[in-house]
Design an enzyme around this catalytic site. Structure first.
Site, short mmCIF file in Angstrom:
data_model
loop_
_atom_site.label_atom_id
_atom_site.label_comp_id
_atom_site.label_asym_id
_atom_site.label_seq_id
_atom_site.Cartn_x
_atom_site.Cartn_y
_atom_site.Cartn_z
N CYS A 1 -25.15 3.77 9.05
CA CYS A 1 -25.69 2.86 7.12
C CYS A 1 -27.33 4.18 6.93
O CYS A 1 -27.74 4.04 5.57
CB CYS A 1 -26.37 1.41 7.13
N CYS B 1 -26.06 -1.67 -0.53
CA CYS B 1 -25.04 -2.35 -0.26
C CYS B 1 -25.63 -3.70 0.18
O CYS B 1 -26.61 -3.48 1.03
CB CYS B 1 -24.73 -1.28 0.80
N CYS C 1 -26.54 7.04 4.84
CA CYS C 1 -25.27 6.64 3.35
C CYS C 1 -26.30 6.45 2.01
O CYS C 1 -27.05 5.64 2.48
CB CYS C 1 -25.01 5.25 3.69
N CYS D 1 -18.64 4.97 6.50
CA CYS D 1 -18.39 3.47 6.53
C CYS D 1 -17.56 3.29 7.47
O CYS D 1 -16.75 2.50 7.27
CB CYS D 1 -18.37 3.05 5.27
N LYS E 1 0.81 -1.42 0.38
CA LYS E 1 0.09 0.04 -0.43
C LYS E 1 0.48 1.07 0.12
O LYS E 1 0.59 1.72 -1.13
CB LYS E 1 -0.83 0.00 1.53
#
Length: 323
Positions: A308, A317, A311, A301, A231
């Site tokens: 949620c 999702c 969102c 998230c 990463k």
């Protein structure tokens, strides 16, 4: 053409990504060169990019007749031509064998939720931790160091450690001249700070000995450095060198990709998630995904008790429908 077979030569220079191809000349010889888009390290590195050489004997053969006529006609020689990477990229992209359902709408919704650019990563991330007035080589080193500090550490803590280091003059030489105890005090309380003191010292010594104080410009060389993972390497390539080499996947990207169903099967590590995403996500989106999903993970998230209800993807999702 008598006495000589005409041949075409293509030379490539492999490699964010501003390729440049030279035109084909009258003799059929084609050189491909590349200029790389730089990040904070804009400018030539060392002696600069070297043009790929012609195959042995090609330069001499072109534009010059043989001193004596050939007795026999030579058959045209078939060559294995190495095409430049960018020529391959001009071909129509292959449709992925699998892609997530509703991913385009999910992506649009995340962009809308992230339009304010007000998450910690947006103002304390690696792009904001280096000294923009420092020489290019020093800026690139600071980018890599901030990434090494950021592992298992919040952006606010990493930014504070970088500020303390920069106040003392953050260069390869200054780090090597700083004793371990002082360095530990400066970077505390980043996660695993004792190990990071060791890795920073080892990596800095390697950079001084092998790279003239600069950082490598390839993922393979970056991950070979102590304390540098995939990463970090992909982010260093993007921020320091301006090259998108792959998708940088941290815990936020790993978690969100699995919640949204962006992997064909559930993955249990960031590297497996990276491989799964790169199989289907269009390459032009690779450079955007890390910052987009990291901020989304910091604000909405969340690892525990995701928000949620607020969102835009709550009906799209799979994880939200299961809560």
């Amino acid at each position: 053409m008598r006495g000589r077979a005409s041949r075409n030569v293509v030379a490539g220079a492999a490699g964010k990504c501003s390729p440049q191809d030279s035109s084909m000349n009258a003799t059929g010889v084609r050189m491909v060169t590349r200029s790389r888009s730089r990040g904070p390290g804009a400018g030539p590195r060392g002696g600069g990019e070297k043009a790929a050489p012609l195959w042995k004997g090609e330069a001499a053969a072109e534009g010059r007749k043989s001193p004596s006529p050939s007795r026999h006609r030579r058959k045209t020689q078939k060559l294995n031509v190495a095409y430049d990477r960018e020529e391959e990229d001009t071909k129509p992209p292959r449709a992925p064998s699998w892609e997530p359902r509703d991913w385009r709408q999910q992506l649009l919704n995340i962009r809308a939720m992230r339009s304010g650019k007000d998450a910690p990563v947006d103002w304390l991330g690696v792009e904001h931790c280096y000294d923009s007035d420092a020489p290019p080589k020093v800026r690139r080193y600071q980018v890599l160091l901030s990434l090494m500090l950021s592992s298992q550490t919040k952006d606010q803590v990493t930014a504070g450690a970088m500020q303390r280091l920069r106040a003392r003059g953050l260069t390869v030489d200054s780090i090597l001249q700083t004793d371990d105890s002082t360095l530990g005090t400066l970077i505390y309380p980043v996660g695993f700070w004792r190990s990071k003191v060791k890795y920073i010292k080892q990596t800095s010594a390697i950079l001084q000995q092998r790279y003239g104080g600069d950082i490598p410009d390839s993922v393979a060389e970056l991950v070979a450095l102590p304390g540098v993972g995939p990463k970090m390497a992909h982010l260093a390539m993007a921020v320091a060198w301006g090259t998108v080499s792959g998708i940088a996947v941290d815990t936020h990207v790993h978690r969100i990709a699995n919640r949204l169903g962006w992997t064909k099967t559930a993955t249990n590590s960031p590297e497996k998630t990276r491989a799964a995403l790169e199989e289907w996500l269009p390459r032009e989106l690779w450079g955007e995904i890390n910052g987009l999903l990291v901020g989304f993970g910091q604000q909405t998230c969340l690892p525990v008790h995701p928000r949620c209800q607020g969102c835009l993807n709550r009906t799209l999702c799979p994880a939200a429908r299961g809560l």
